[in-house]
Design an enzyme around this catalytic site. Structure first.
Site, PDB file in Angstrom:
ATOM      1  N   PRO A 207       6.426   6.163  -1.589  1.00 48.84           N
ATOM      2  CA  PRO A 207       7.306   7.209  -1.072  1.00 48.84           C
ATOM      3  C   PRO A 207       6.535   8.448  -0.598  1.00 48.84           C
ATOM      4  CG  PRO A 207       8.258   6.247  -3.047  1.00 48.84           C
ATOM      5  CD  PRO A 207       6.907   5.607  -2.874  1.00 48.84           C
TER       6      PRO A 207
ATOM      7  N   ILE B 128      16.840  -0.879  33.176  1.00 45.62           N
ATOM      8  CA  ILE B 128      17.150  -1.862  34.232  1.00 45.62           C
ATOM      9  C   ILE B 128      18.516  -2.512  33.985  1.00 45.62           C
ATOM     10  CG2 ILE B 128      16.465  -4.157  35.108  1.00 45.62           C
ATOM     11  CD1 ILE B 128      13.526  -3.173  34.906  1.00 45.62           C
TER      12      ILE B 128
ATOM     13  N   GLU C 109       1.837   0.164  10.043  1.00 45.56           N
ATOM     14  CA  GLU C 109       0.425  -0.227  10.205  1.00 45.56           C
ATOM     15  C   GLU C 109      -0.381   0.805  10.995  1.00 45.56           C
ATOM     16  OE1 GLU C 109      -0.855  -3.872   9.770  1.00 45.56           O
ATOM     17  OE2 GLU C 109       1.044  -4.864   9.376  1.00 45.56           O
TER      18      GLU C 109
ATOM     19  N   LEU D 220       0.850  -1.197   0.000  1.00 43.36           N
ATOM     20  CA  LEU D 220       0.000   0.000   0.000  1.00 43.36           C
ATOM     21  C   LEU D 220       0.888   1.250   0.000  1.00 43.36           C
ATOM     22  CD1 LEU D 220      -2.784   1.443   0.474  1.00 43.36           C
ATOM     23  CD2 LEU D 220      -2.407   1.112   2.926  1.00 43.36           C
TER      24      LEU D 220
ATOM     25  N   TRP E  21       8.751   0.289   1.720  1.00 39.94           N
ATOM     26  CA  TRP E  21       8.552  -0.226   3.079  1.00 39.94           C
ATOM     27  C   TRP E  21       7.688  -1.474   3.069  1.00 39.94           C
ATOM     28  CZ3 TRP E  21      12.011   1.036   6.288  1.00 39.94           C
ATOM     29  CH2 TRP E  21      12.570   2.314   6.238  1.00 39.94           C
TER      30      TRP E  21
HETATM   31  N1  CAA Z   1     -12.643  -2.019   6.371  1.00 39.63           N
HETATM   32  C1  CAA Z   1     -13.392  -1.776   5.287  1.00 39.63           C
HETATM   33  N2  CAA Z   1     -13.670  -0.524   4.840  1.00 39.63           N
HETATM   34  C2  CAA Z   1     -13.146   0.505   5.540  1.00 39.63           C
HETATM   35  C3  CAA Z   1     -12.366   0.324   6.666  1.00 39.63           C
HETATM   36  C4  CAA Z   1     -12.117  -0.998   7.116  1.00 39.63           C
HETATM   37  N3  CAA Z   1     -11.370  -1.249   8.174  1.00 39.63           N
HETATM   38  N4  CAA Z   1     -11.982   1.528   7.161  1.00 39.63           N
HETATM   39  C5  CAA Z   1     -12.506   2.435   6.336  1.00 39.63           C
HETATM   40  N5  CAA Z   1     -13.218   1.824   5.357  1.00 39.63           N
HETATM   41  C6  CAA Z   1     -13.973   2.455   4.289  1.00 39.63           C
HETATM   42  C7  CAA Z   1     -14.862   3.540   4.855  1.00 39.63           C
HETATM   43  O1  CAA Z   1     -16.128   3.016   5.250  1.00 39.63           O
HETATM   44  C8  CAA Z   1     -14.983   4.496   3.706  1.00 39.63           C
HETATM   45  O2  CAA Z   1     -15.972   4.025   2.817  1.00 39.63           O
HETATM   46  P1  CAA Z   1     -17.005   5.039   2.100  1.00 39.63           P
HETATM   47  O3  CAA Z   1     -16.154   5.835   1.141  1.00 39.63           O
HETATM   48  O4  CAA Z   1     -17.969   4.115   1.409  1.00 39.63           O
HETATM   49  O5  CAA Z   1     -17.612   5.870   3.151  1.00 39.63           O
HETATM   50  C9  CAA Z   1     -13.632   4.384   3.008  1.00 39.63           C
HETATM   51  O6  CAA Z   1     -13.074   3.141   3.425  1.00 39.63           O
HETATM   52  C10 CAA Z   1     -12.685   5.485   3.431  1.00 39.63           C
HETATM   53  O7  CAA Z   1     -12.509   5.387   4.834  1.00 39.63           O
HETATM   54  P2  CAA Z   1     -12.152   6.627   5.758  1.00 39.63           P
HETATM   55  O8  CAA Z   1     -13.146   7.715   5.525  1.00 39.63           O
HETATM   56  O9  CAA Z   1     -11.955   6.146   7.140  1.00 39.63           O
HETATM   57  O10 CAA Z   1     -10.791   7.075   5.100  1.00 39.63           O
HETATM   58  P3  CAA Z   1      -9.838   8.134   5.596  1.00 39.63           P
HETATM   59  O11 CAA Z   1      -9.198   8.726   4.402  1.00 39.63           O
HETATM   60  O12 CAA Z   1     -10.482   9.041   6.614  1.00 39.63           O
HETATM   61  O13 CAA Z   1      -8.754   7.224   6.352  1.00 39.63           O
HETATM   62  C11 CAA Z   1      -6.992   6.842   7.793  1.00 39.63           C
HETATM   63  C12 CAA Z   1      -7.857   7.825   7.058  1.00 39.63           C
HETATM   64  C13 CAA Z   1      -7.792   6.030   8.785  1.00 39.63           C
HETATM   65  C14 CAA Z   1      -5.998   7.670   8.534  1.00 39.63           C
HETATM   66  C15 CAA Z   1      -6.321   5.848   6.826  1.00 39.63           C
HETATM   67  O14 CAA Z   1      -5.792   6.523   5.728  1.00 39.63           O
HETATM   68  C16 CAA Z   1      -5.243   5.073   7.532  1.00 39.63           C
HETATM   69  O15 CAA Z   1      -5.502   4.122   8.258  1.00 39.63           O
HETATM   70  N6  CAA Z   1      -3.965   5.484   7.302  1.00 39.63           N
HETATM   71  C17 CAA Z   1      -2.831   4.722   7.802  1.00 39.63           C
HETATM   72  C18 CAA Z   1      -2.367   3.794   6.737  1.00 39.63           C
HETATM   73  C19 CAA Z   1      -1.486   2.722   7.283  1.00 39.63           C
HETATM   74  O16 CAA Z   1      -1.729   2.155   8.344  1.00 39.63           O
HETATM   75  N7  CAA Z   1      -0.467   2.388   6.524  1.00 39.63           N
HETATM   76  C20 CAA Z   1       0.414   1.291   6.849  1.00 39.63           C
HETATM   77  C21 CAA Z   1       0.607   0.427   5.618  1.00 39.63           C
HETATM   78  S1  CAA Z   1       1.223  -1.208   5.835  1.00 39.63           S
HETATM   79  C22 CAA Z   1       2.789  -1.075   6.432  1.00 39.63           C
HETATM   80  O17 CAA Z   1       2.970  -0.434   7.388  1.00 39.63           O
HETATM   81  C23 CAA Z   1       3.980  -1.772   5.761  1.00 39.63           C
HETATM   82  C24 CAA Z   1       4.045  -3.238   5.753  1.00 39.63           C
HETATM   83  O18 CAA Z   1       4.866  -3.856   5.090  1.00 39.63           O
HETATM   84  C25 CAA Z   1       3.153  -4.062   6.535  1.00 39.63           C
END
Ligand code: CAA
Length: 396
Positions: free
Chosen positions: A128, A338, A364, A125, A156
């Protein structure tokens, strides 16, 4: 309400703990020091049945439920974060998302090989310029006949160099009006135009592989799409519901490891002829570790239970990930304290716990993102709607 783990859960905890002690721990200090990941570790995990945990038996899994996945993550991270990360990515972000969003034919096509560990999955996901602001991603997918042509760069990405297939979230070019411009695709490494390279110089999780993935006109068959066009962002958020669960449960393993190391050290180390465990300020730090471990378990057990029951748990898993990662970092920081000067070198494992636990406050969903999410839920600005596709409830 039943707080007791079943005999099966206890058994799986013991076998994951044994794997950690016997397979991960012996060379982790050397691999961490040399920043050397080990592809063979994935084969050992597959042989032990760990790569199928959470995948239903109908798709080749060993019959260990979603709560078992958390328990295994806790025990693996007690040994080293790099082992837990494998499960976060392969079982959590990749396989469970496929189970949640995949059509029956897609589940049957991919899940058995993932459960056996003969294929490794990853999740892409982040870019950069798209981390917390995940919706800002620019990797492009253009529909062309019965394929999507993929161009862009992800970064990443854990297991970037080892994954046989990657769940990629991309921006859909020319999305029809009313369709969100995101698509989720299962992209096979053997497709032309796919390449990856490892990232160097990480602060922590040095024994694990993290890299960049590049797509240059990669032609992905349309039947490798998860959900519909427009569902890509939701697929990504679902994946994070699973990944955050594994990070939250793994964080408890770091706290438990800190406690193990500190209890031993507090008995061994003497000041003025007295064990430092007798010092009240040391006891305070030990007590905080006990609290972090036990509260953390309750938080992730609850999420495991909700997963098993087929309930949406986006709020609860965000809370568990946020709190448990904070508690793990605090525990690791105190563990260094510690151990004094011995905590500042890799003769003891606590400096590794300190570096590893810091990363989990970033990936995450950063500490800040989860803080904001919790405030938004409390204020009514964020409300979880029923999902179009739920993770199936666990049925034995
Ligand atoms: N499951 C299903 N659908 C979901 C959902 C979930 N958990 N969470 C949100 N949605 C849906 C919402 O219902 C919404 O749908 P509609 O458009 O129909 O209303 C849509 O997705 C958009 O959701 P939000 O309005 O919540 O979106 P947002 O833009 O406000 O989200 C945010 C903001 C929560 C901050 C999000 O962008 C976020 O979590 N950001 C962090 C990303 C992240 O964790 N990145 C890490 C990537 S992985 C990694 O770290 C590397 C690796 O190798 C593992």
């Amino acid at each position: 309400m039943d707080f007791a783990l079943s005999a099966e859960h206890e058994l799986i905890r013991e076998s994951a703990a044994k794997f950690g002690r016997q397979v991960v721990v012996p060379d982790v200090q050397a691999r961490d020091r040399e920043a050397r990941s080990d592809r063979a570790m994935l084969d050992r995990m597959a042989e032990a049945g760990l790569l199928g945990v959470g995948i239903p038996t109908a798709y080749g899994g060993p019959g260990a439920d979603y709560l078992s996945l958390g328990i295994v993550c806790e025990e693996l991270e007690r040994a080293d974060s790099s082992a837990r990360v494998v499960l976060s990515v392969h079982n959590g972000l990749h396989a469970l998302t496929l189970l949640q969003w995949g059509a029956e034919e897609q589940r049957k096509r991919w899940l058995p090989a993932l459960a056996a560990g003969s294929k490794i999955g990853a999740f892409a996901l982040t870019e950069p310029n798209a981390g917390s602001d995940a919706a800002n991603l620019t990797t492009r997918a253009r529909k062309d006949g019965e394929s999507y042509v993929l161009n862009g760069e992800k970064t990443w990405i854990s297991l970037a160099d080892y994954a046989d297939q990657v769940l990629v979230v991309a921006r859909l070019e020319s999305a029809p009006a009313g369709v969100a411009p995101y698509v989720a695709l299962i992209v096979s490494r053997d497709l032309e135009g796919f390449s990856s390279k490892p990232l160097k110089g990480k602060l922590g999780v040095r024994a694990g592989n993290t890299g960049q993935i590049f797509f240059e006109n990669v032609r992905v068959p349309a039947d490798a799409r998860l959900g519909e066009e427009g569902d890509g962002f939701k697929v990504a958020m679902s994946a994070l519901d699973h990944g955050r669960y594994t990070v939250a449960s793994g964080a408890v393993g770091i706290i438990a490891a800190c406690l193990d190391a500190c209890a031993t050290y507090a008995h061994d180390r003497k000041v003025g002829g007295e064990e430092i465990g007798k010092k009240q300020l040391v006891q305070q730090m030990i007590a905080n570790m006990v609290a972090g471990r036990d509260i953390g378990r309750l938080l992730y057990y609850q999420v495991g239970w909700m997963k098993n029951a087929g309930l949406r748990h986006t709020r609860e898993v965000s809370l568990a990930k946020w709190q448990n990662c904070n508690a793990a970092f605090q525990a690791a920081n105190d563990a260094v304290e510690i151990h004094g000067a011995y905590g500042y070198c890799d003769e003891f494992p606590v400096e590794r716990y300190f570096r590893n636990s810091r990363g989990a406050m970033i990936y995450e969903g950063t500490r800040e993102i989860h803080t904001l999410m919790q405030a938004e839920y409390a204020l009514g600005y964020r409300v979880d709607k029923p999902l179009k596709h739920s993770l199936p409830a666990w049925t034995v």
